[in-house]
Design a protein around this motif. Structure first.
Motif, PDB file in Angstrom:
ATOM      1  N   GLN A 158      77.179  43.022  23.961  1.00  0.00           N
ATOM      2  CA  GLN A 158      78.179  42.167  24.608  1.00  0.00           C
ATOM      3  C   GLN A 158      77.911  40.688  24.330  1.00  0.00           C
ATOM      4  OE1 GLN A 158      81.014  42.977  26.107  1.00  0.00           O
ATOM      5  NE2 GLN A 158      80.611  45.126  25.718  1.00  0.00           N
ATOM      6  N   GLU A 159      76.657  40.322  24.337  1.00  0.00           N
ATOM      7  CA  GLU A 159      76.291  38.933  24.050  1.00  0.00           C
ATOM      8  C   GLU A 159      76.653  38.567  22.609  1.00  0.00           C
ATOM      9  OE1 GLU A 159      72.213  36.345  23.837  1.00  0.00           O
ATOM     10  OE2 GLU A 159      72.384  37.813  25.460  1.00  0.00           O
ATOM     11  N   GLU A 160      76.421  39.485  21.682  1.00  0.00           N
ATOM     12  CA  GLU A 160      76.776  39.243  20.281  1.00  0.00           C
ATOM     13  C   GLU A 160      78.284  39.074  20.127  1.00  0.00           C
ATOM     14  OE1 GLU A 160      75.096  42.527  18.121  1.00  0.00           O
ATOM     15  OE2 GLU A 160      73.045  41.774  18.345  1.00  0.00           O
ATOM     16  N   ILE A 161      79.048  39.909  20.811  1.00  0.00           N
ATOM     17  CA  ILE A 161      80.512  39.801  20.757  1.00  0.00           C
ATOM     18  C   ILE A 161      80.954  38.454  21.315  1.00  0.00           C
ATOM     19  CG2 ILE A 161      82.661  40.696  21.760  1.00  0.00           C
ATOM     20  CD1 ILE A 161      81.391  43.511  21.530  1.00  0.00           C
ATOM     21  N   MET A 184      65.744  56.085  28.727  1.00  0.00           N
ATOM     22  CA  MET A 184      66.924  56.080  27.875  1.00  0.00           C
ATOM     23  C   MET A 184      68.036  55.228  28.503  1.00  0.00           C
ATOM     24  SD  MET A 184      69.352  59.255  26.781  1.00  0.00           S
ATOM     25  CE  MET A 184      69.984  59.363  28.453  1.00  0.00           C
ATOM     26  N   THR A 185      68.213  55.334  29.806  1.00  0.00           N
ATOM     27  CA  THR A 185      69.233  54.571  30.512  1.00  0.00           C
ATOM     28  C   THR A 185      68.943  53.074  30.437  1.00  0.00           C
ATOM     29  OG1 THR A 185      69.634  56.420  31.997  1.00  0.00           O
ATOM     30  CG2 THR A 185      70.397  54.275  32.728  1.00  0.00           C
ATOM     31  N   VAL A 186      67.701  52.700  30.639  1.00  0.00           N
ATOM     32  CA  VAL A 186      67.303  51.286  30.562  1.00  0.00           C
ATOM     33  C   VAL A 186      67.530  50.753  29.147  1.00  0.00           C
ATOM     34  CG1 VAL A 186      65.314  49.720  30.640  1.00  0.00           C
ATOM     35  CG2 VAL A 186      65.682  51.375  32.481  1.00  0.00           C
ATOM     36  N   ARG A 187      67.132  51.531  28.134  1.00  0.00           N
ATOM     37  CA  ARG A 187      67.336  51.106  26.744  1.00  0.00           C
ATOM     38  C   ARG A 187      68.826  50.922  26.447  1.00  0.00           C
ATOM     39  NH1 ARG A 187      63.487  54.757  25.544  1.00  0.00           N
ATOM     40  NH2 ARG A 187      64.989  56.310  24.844  1.00  0.00           N
ATOM     41  N   GLU A 212      70.124  47.737  28.040  1.00  0.00           N
ATOM     42  CA  GLU A 212      69.650  46.556  27.311  1.00  0.00           C
ATOM     43  C   GLU A 212      70.415  46.382  26.005  1.00  0.00           C
ATOM     44  OE1 GLU A 212      65.482  47.426  26.949  1.00  0.00           O
ATOM     45  OE2 GLU A 212      65.021  46.621  28.950  1.00  0.00           O
ATOM     46  N   GLU A 213      70.627  47.499  25.280  1.00  0.00           N
ATOM     47  CA  GLU A 213      71.380  47.430  24.027  1.00  0.00           C
ATOM     48  C   GLU A 213      72.820  47.018  24.275  1.00  0.00           C
ATOM     49  OE1 GLU A 213      70.841  51.323  22.340  1.00  0.00           O
ATOM     50  OE2 GLU A 213      68.727  50.951  21.887  1.00  0.00           O
TER      51      GLU A 213
END
Length: 151
Positions: free
Chosen positions: A106-109, A94-97, A100-101
Protein backbone atom coordinates in the motif's frame (compact mmCIF):
# COMPACT_ATOMS: atom_id res chain seq x y z
CA UNK A 1 -8.14 -30.27 2.83
CA UNK A 2 -7.63 -29.38 6.48
CA UNK A 3 -9.70 -27.50 9.02
CA UNK A 4 -7.88 -24.24 8.42
CA UNK A 5 -8.67 -24.38 4.70
CA UNK A 6 -12.34 -25.17 5.31
CA UNK A 7 -12.93 -22.38 7.83
CA UNK A 8 -13.55 -18.76 6.96
CA UNK A 9 -10.72 -16.31 7.62
CA UNK A 10 -12.81 -14.78 10.43
CA UNK A 11 -13.33 -18.17 12.08
CA UNK A 12 -9.62 -18.96 11.91
CA UNK A 13 -8.65 -15.61 13.45
CA UNK A 14 -11.28 -15.87 16.19
CA UNK A 15 -10.24 -19.48 16.78
CA UNK A 16 -6.66 -18.32 17.20
CA UNK A 17 -7.82 -15.77 19.77
CA UNK A 18 -9.80 -18.45 21.63
CA UNK A 19 -6.69 -20.64 21.63
CA UNK A 20 -4.51 -17.75 22.83
CA UNK A 21 -6.89 -16.97 25.72
CA UNK A 22 -7.20 -20.66 26.62
CA UNK A 23 -10.94 -21.04 26.06
CA UNK A 24 -10.67 -24.80 25.36
CA UNK A 25 -11.16 -27.27 28.22
CA UNK A 26 -11.46 -31.01 28.82
CA UNK A 27 -9.60 -32.14 25.70
CA UNK A 28 -9.89 -35.87 25.00
CA UNK A 29 -8.28 -37.96 22.28
CA UNK A 30 -10.98 -40.21 20.82
CA UNK A 31 -8.87 -41.95 18.16
CA UNK A 32 -5.74 -41.35 16.09
CA UNK A 33 -7.45 -38.52 14.26
CA UNK A 34 -10.42 -37.51 16.44
CA UNK A 35 -10.45 -35.18 19.42
CA UNK A 36 -13.15 -33.65 21.57
CA UNK A 37 -13.25 -30.77 24.00
CA UNK A 38 -15.34 -28.01 25.49
CA UNK A 39 -15.08 -24.39 24.50
CA UNK A 40 -16.32 -21.36 26.32
CA UNK A 41 -18.17 -19.17 23.84
CA UNK A 42 -18.28 -15.39 23.71
CA UNK A 43 -21.81 -15.62 25.14
CA UNK A 44 -20.59 -17.44 28.28
CA UNK A 45 -22.06 -20.76 27.12
CA UNK A 46 -19.97 -23.91 26.84
CA UNK A 47 -19.97 -25.84 23.58
CA UNK A 48 -19.11 -29.43 22.75
CA UNK A 49 -16.46 -29.46 20.04
CA UNK A 50 -15.25 -32.42 18.05
CA UNK A 51 -12.64 -32.40 15.30
CA UNK A 52 -11.45 -35.12 12.95
CA UNK A 53 -8.03 -34.36 11.51
CA UNK A 54 -8.25 -37.12 8.89
CA UNK A 55 -11.78 -36.17 7.80
CA UNK A 56 -12.24 -32.48 8.69
CA UNK A 57 -15.76 -32.32 7.27
CA UNK A 58 -16.85 -34.79 9.95
CA UNK A 59 -15.89 -32.26 12.63
CA UNK A 60 -18.71 -30.58 14.52
CA UNK A 61 -19.67 -28.17 17.27
CA UNK A 62 -23.00 -27.42 18.90
CA UNK A 63 -22.55 -23.64 18.82
CA UNK A 64 -25.18 -21.58 16.96
CA UNK A 65 -22.82 -20.96 14.03
CA UNK A 66 -22.00 -24.62 13.30
CA UNK A 67 -24.72 -26.72 14.94
CA UNK A 68 -26.25 -29.05 12.36
CA UNK A 69 -24.16 -27.54 9.55
CA UNK A 70 -20.97 -28.58 7.83
CA UNK A 71 -19.26 -25.39 8.90
CA UNK A 72 -15.89 -25.12 10.63
CA UNK A 73 -16.30 -22.67 13.50
CA UNK A 74 -13.92 -20.76 15.73
CA UNK A 75 -14.34 -23.36 18.51
CA UNK A 76 -13.12 -26.15 16.22
CA UNK A 77 -10.15 -24.05 15.17
CA UNK A 78 -9.37 -23.24 18.81
CA UNK A 79 -9.39 -26.95 19.65
CA UNK A 80 -7.13 -27.64 16.66
CA UNK A 81 -4.65 -24.94 17.74
CA UNK A 82 -4.76 -26.22 21.33
CA UNK A 83 -3.75 -29.66 20.08
CA UNK A 84 -1.20 -28.35 17.62
CA UNK A 85 0.38 -25.16 19.02
CA UNK A 86 3.06 -25.14 16.30
CA UNK A 87 0.26 -24.74 13.74
CA UNK A 88 -1.09 -21.82 15.78
CA UNK A 89 2.34 -20.18 15.76
CA UNK A 90 2.73 -20.79 12.01
CA UNK A 91 -0.69 -19.22 11.40
CA UNK A 92 0.16 -16.20 13.54
CA UNK A 93 3.56 -15.71 11.88
CA UNK A 94 2.00 -16.00 8.41
CA UNK A 95 -0.70 -13.46 9.33
CA UNK A 96 1.86 -10.96 10.64
CA UNK A 97 4.01 -11.39 7.51
CA UNK A 98 0.98 -10.88 5.26
CA UNK A 99 -0.04 -7.70 7.08
CA UNK A 100 3.49 -6.31 6.87
CA UNK A 101 3.69 -7.12 3.15
CA UNK A 102 0.27 -5.57 2.54
CA UNK A 103 1.26 -2.36 4.38
CA UNK A 104 4.45 -2.19 2.32
CA UNK A 105 2.49 -2.75 -0.91
CA UNK A 106 0.00 0.00 0.00
CA UNK A 107 2.85 2.37 0.79
CA UNK A 108 4.46 1.64 -2.59
CA UNK A 109 1.16 2.33 -4.37
CA UNK A 110 0.74 5.60 -2.46
CA UNK A 111 4.28 6.68 -3.36
CA UNK A 112 3.68 5.89 -7.06
CA UNK A 113 0.44 7.88 -7.05
CA UNK A 114 2.12 10.86 -5.38
CA UNK A 115 5.02 10.69 -7.83
CA UNK A 116 2.63 10.51 -10.79
CA UNK A 117 0.50 13.44 -9.59
CA UNK A 118 3.59 15.55 -8.93
CA UNK A 119 4.86 14.84 -12.45
CA UNK A 120 1.73 16.26 -14.12
CA UNK A 121 1.41 19.81 -15.34
CA UNK A 122 -1.50 21.98 -14.21
CA UNK A 123 -3.29 21.32 -17.51
CA UNK A 124 -2.72 17.55 -17.25
CA UNK A 125 -4.08 17.61 -13.71
CA UNK A 126 -7.19 19.47 -14.89
CA UNK A 127 -7.78 16.99 -17.70
CA UNK A 128 -7.29 14.04 -15.37
CA UNK A 129 -9.76 15.51 -12.91
CA UNK A 130 -12.29 16.06 -15.71
CA UNK A 131 -11.85 12.44 -16.79
CA UNK A 132 -12.33 11.16 -13.26
CA UNK A 133 -15.42 13.27 -12.64
CA UNK A 134 -17.10 12.58 -15.97
CA UNK A 135 -16.00 9.00 -16.62
CA UNK A 136 -15.58 7.77 -13.05
CA UNK A 137 -18.26 6.28 -10.85
CA UNK A 138 -21.64 8.03 -10.94
CA UNK A 139 -21.63 8.59 -7.17
CA UNK A 140 -18.45 10.66 -7.45
CA UNK A 141 -19.90 12.96 -10.10
CA UNK A 142 -23.18 13.33 -8.18
CA UNK A 143 -21.36 14.11 -4.96
CA UNK A 144 -19.20 16.72 -6.67
CA UNK A 145 -22.20 18.38 -8.34
CA UNK A 146 -24.29 18.48 -5.16
CA UNK A 147 -21.46 19.79 -2.98
CA UNK A 148 -20.54 22.56 -5.42
CA UNK A 149 -23.92 23.99 -6.40
CA UNK A 150 -25.09 27.24 -4.86
CA UNK A 151 -28.79 27.01 -4.07
Amino acid sequence: MGLLNLASAASVWRGYEYYKYKRIFAVVKLSESEYAGKSEGSDGQFYDVRIDIAHPRKSNCNCPHANGKRVVCKHQIALYFTLFPDEAQNYYDMTVRYREEEEKRQEEIENKVIKYINSLSKEELRNTLYDVLYDGPEWLFERFVHENIDY
